[in-house]
Write an enzyme that holds these catalytic residues in place. Structure first.
Site, mmCIF file in Angstrom:
data_model
loop_
_atom_site.group_PDB
_atom_site.id
_atom_site.type_symbol
_atom_site.label_atom_id
_atom_site.label_comp_id
_atom_site.label_asym_id
_atom_site.label_seq_id
_atom_site.Cartn_x
_atom_site.Cartn_y
_atom_site.Cartn_z
ATOM 1 N N TRP A 25 -4.402 0.461 2.187
ATOM 2 C CA TRP A 25 -3.020 0.662 3.090
ATOM 3 C C TRP A 25 -3.226 -0.599 3.315
ATOM 4 O O TRP A 25 -1.165 -0.674 3.319
ATOM 5 C CB TRP A 25 -4.115 1.110 4.610
ATOM 6 C CG TRP A 25 -4.070 2.916 4.636
ATOM 7 C CD1 TRP A 25 -5.307 3.717 4.561
ATOM 8 C CD2 TRP A 25 -3.495 3.515 3.769
ATOM 9 N NE1 TRP A 25 -5.262 4.531 4.642
ATOM 10 C CE2 TRP A 25 -4.375 4.804 3.884
ATOM 11 C CE3 TRP A 25 -1.956 4.415 4.148
ATOM 12 C CZ2 TRP A 25 -3.440 5.997 3.692
ATOM 13 C CZ3 TRP A 25 -1.167 5.143 3.698
ATOM 14 C CH2 TRP A 25 -2.188 6.225 3.452
ATOM 15 N N ASP A 81 -1.234 -2.500 11.802
ATOM 16 C CA ASP A 81 -1.470 -1.874 11.365
ATOM 17 C C ASP A 81 -2.899 -0.404 12.448
ATOM 18 O O ASP A 81 -3.462 -0.897 11.387
ATOM 19 C CB ASP A 81 -1.220 -0.758 9.540
ATOM 20 C CG ASP A 81 -1.060 0.509 9.550
ATOM 21 O OD1 ASP A 81 -1.615 1.473 10.460
ATOM 22 O OD2 ASP A 81 -1.347 0.893 8.466
ATOM 23 N N LYS A 86 -4.301 10.939 13.190
ATOM 24 C CA LYS A 86 -6.064 10.512 13.391
ATOM 25 C C LYS A 86 -6.375 10.082 14.856
ATOM 26 O O LYS A 86 -6.571 11.990 15.243
ATOM 27 C CB LYS A 86 -6.480 9.117 13.409
ATOM 28 C CG LYS A 86 -6.112 9.306 11.405
ATOM 29 C CD LYS A 86 -6.009 7.827 10.909
ATOM 30 C CE LYS A 86 -5.167 7.961 9.330
ATOM 31 N NZ LYS A 86 -5.753 8.995 8.541
#
Lengths: 362, 362
Positions: free
Chosen positions: B102, B173, B197
């Site tokens: 990511w 993030d 999530k």
């Protein structure tokens, strides 16, 4: 069966059948034991949903094989930037047709990336708005594309014909009329539509794009704004809005069960004819500001001759089970949006109410 | 109560209470007579939801008044572009910490807009991954910002400390760890997180941004990618993903009822300690590839010493009600994601299964 009707312009009324199915499947979708919103998008369950929903949309709209269908997060406003970012060539020249507030938003965004020529604008005759015929337009044969908005939700204006732009790709923001009547996809370079009117819930936008228009975008385009990246990755470049996609899949399946786009076109015409017919016969009380040839089937903008009665109208309408009839904040007055999910009974209920209201307040 | 558990990394398991409430309200939300997804975003009903959900999030995370909270359509990948487009000054220089897939995606996107310096990267000791201490990093004092990924879902690596970047804004993030434990928001310039999530469904991203960082973005930034425009319009510049926002509001309310972030932090630590503890005690069968100091509480990446048993493990786990334990397609092996909605009973069930499986196949 719900006996109340939602005339809001969007996020709009959805078919009760679809909502009931979503309700039933909320904790156990297709015997997976999970809600769709808990399922990874790359697993076989969601992939099957994605493939089936695309196939259903292709069938409903009769989309030719040389068009890609892309499912994107966000609303149609994303396309105001994506279209110029992806279609501009070195010329960076586009023609736009300005028929209202949504056209103007698309125009403002495109101007940030290149040269925008306004090919035509809404005209007026005896204070009634209409879309000028194409022979009065000024189209550039060397434009990168022509953009227009077949239906304007706020002004209640709709094209009942498709512009002929020759070899210049035609781009249409069909957010508020997609799936409401048959169209010939091959007349368009790109069709895009936010979902929250005829497709499902807000947060999903569908792009139907002719394959030869898919190319590398302008260099500074965010990766997610590249049609090429999104198409090459079958809309799975990053996690798509899976639940919104699911609701769309239920709506497509519902439309097929109901008889497809041709059937909805008939219903939508009947609904619109009834409401406009009534308004035209009661000009002493109700006003529609659009010439018949350019009237929207989806969004009927109207007002009361005595507009001090508007708030009373809205309050009493709500008591009668008729919701969200207020005009857009930028337009005022009243508006009845009648997308595919609005049953004819809803329009009948509205007409009864309007008749009663006029009697009482005339 | 569901007796099955979803260990998928996202879109992930949601609290059953939230799903049941969404189910119940599907056709009649707060006595409106409508589904939330049928309600216009500018009406009082949805505006109230938006305001309340922001207030709940502010309370849960203790967000200072000089931070704006923005609700955006799409996933966290939108932020890979929005961060550089909005934070780059004329220098166009940023430091990025690369701790996994990511991070790398964020880095690749930022490189398209300016100069990216990699300040640190995941290191290894005896084949175990760890995040190097800050004293080994090469940070530029004149960088426009520093970006890092506190938790990497694929590698199962997590920061258990916050980098100190002095006056340079720190951007995080937090997609896969937001709301999992208390953080001090004022240590950050921007916090962003995709919802799928710990917040809700895919198609929504939350941005928490310090007000002084909100300014005009680079000139070619799409309007929807401007923090300034989004903040100035309270996330209502265009139609937001209303249903995803609604699900988030239910999750925030559920978290408050459960005792808030501090309570979830305790639960998450207990769950992670149990699973890592078990794996460490059974190194003859299970392997975790991360040094204890950098292990993720949310995503436990692990594998079988004999990886030819992986498919059998997954098949039998599913029979035992333990779903989606497959490692990311780029990493292979196994992974147990244990976000806030994963009850401790789910982890216990996993441990029981792992014990049985090891006994049978050792």
């Amino acid at each position: 069966m719900r006996k109340i009707y939602n005339f809001g312009a969007g996020p709009a009324m959805l078919p009760e059948e679809v909502l009931r199915q979503a309700q039933e499947e909320m904790l156990d979708w297709k015997k997976t034991g999970w809600s769709v919103m808990e399922i990874g998008h790359r697993g076989p369950e969601f992939s099957e949903l994605a493939a089936r929903s695309e196939a259903d949309l292709r069938e409903l709209m009769n989309i030719p094989n040389n068009y890609k269908v892309i499912f994107l997060a966000g609303g149609a406003s994303t396309q105001f930037a994506m279209v110029p970012l992806n279609l501009f060539t070195d010329k960076k020249k586009a023609d736009y047709v300005d028929t209202g507030i949504w056209s103007k938003k698309a125009i403002e965004e495109a101007k940030r990336y290149g040269q925008v020529h306004i090919a035509a604008q809404t005209a007026h005759q005896d204070h009634l708005a209409y879309i000028p015929h194409q022979d009065t337009w000024t189209l550039n044969v060397d434009a990168d594309y022509v953009h227009y908005t077949p239906n304007e939700t706020i002004g209640g204006i709709e094209f009942h014909w498709v512009p002929d732009t020759g070899d210049v790709p035609l781009v249409a923001d069909m957010t508020s009329m997609i799936l409401s009547r048959p169209i010939a996809v091959n007349q368009f370079g790109i069709i895009y539509a936010g979902a929250q009117k005829n497709i499902g819930q807000a947060g999903l936008t569908i792009v139907i794009i002719r394959e030869d228009l898919i190319k590398d975008p302008l260099p500074y385009t965010p990766t997610l704004y590249s049609y090429k990246i999104q198409a090459d990755n079958q809309s799975f470049y990053n996690t798509p809005p899976t639940y919104a996609w699911y609701i769309a899949s239920l709506v497509f399946a519902w439309m097929k069960r109901q008889g497809g786009v041709a059937e909805f076109a008939k219903r939508n015409k009947r609904k619109a004819d009834k409401l406009y017919g009534y308004i035209d016969q009661h000009k002493d009380f109700y006003i529609n500001p659009v010439l018949p040839e350019s009237r929207s089937q989806m969004n009927v903008a109207f007002s009361l001759l005595d507009d001090t009665l508007t708030d009373t109208f809205l309050r009493e309408a709500k008591k009668a089970g008729l919701y969200f009839l207020k005009g857009h904040r930028l337009a005022g007055g009243l508006r009845a949006s009648m997308y595919n999910a609005m049953p004819e009974a809803g329009v009948d209920a509205l007409l009864n109410f309007m008749e009663e209201f006029a009697k009482q307040h005339r």
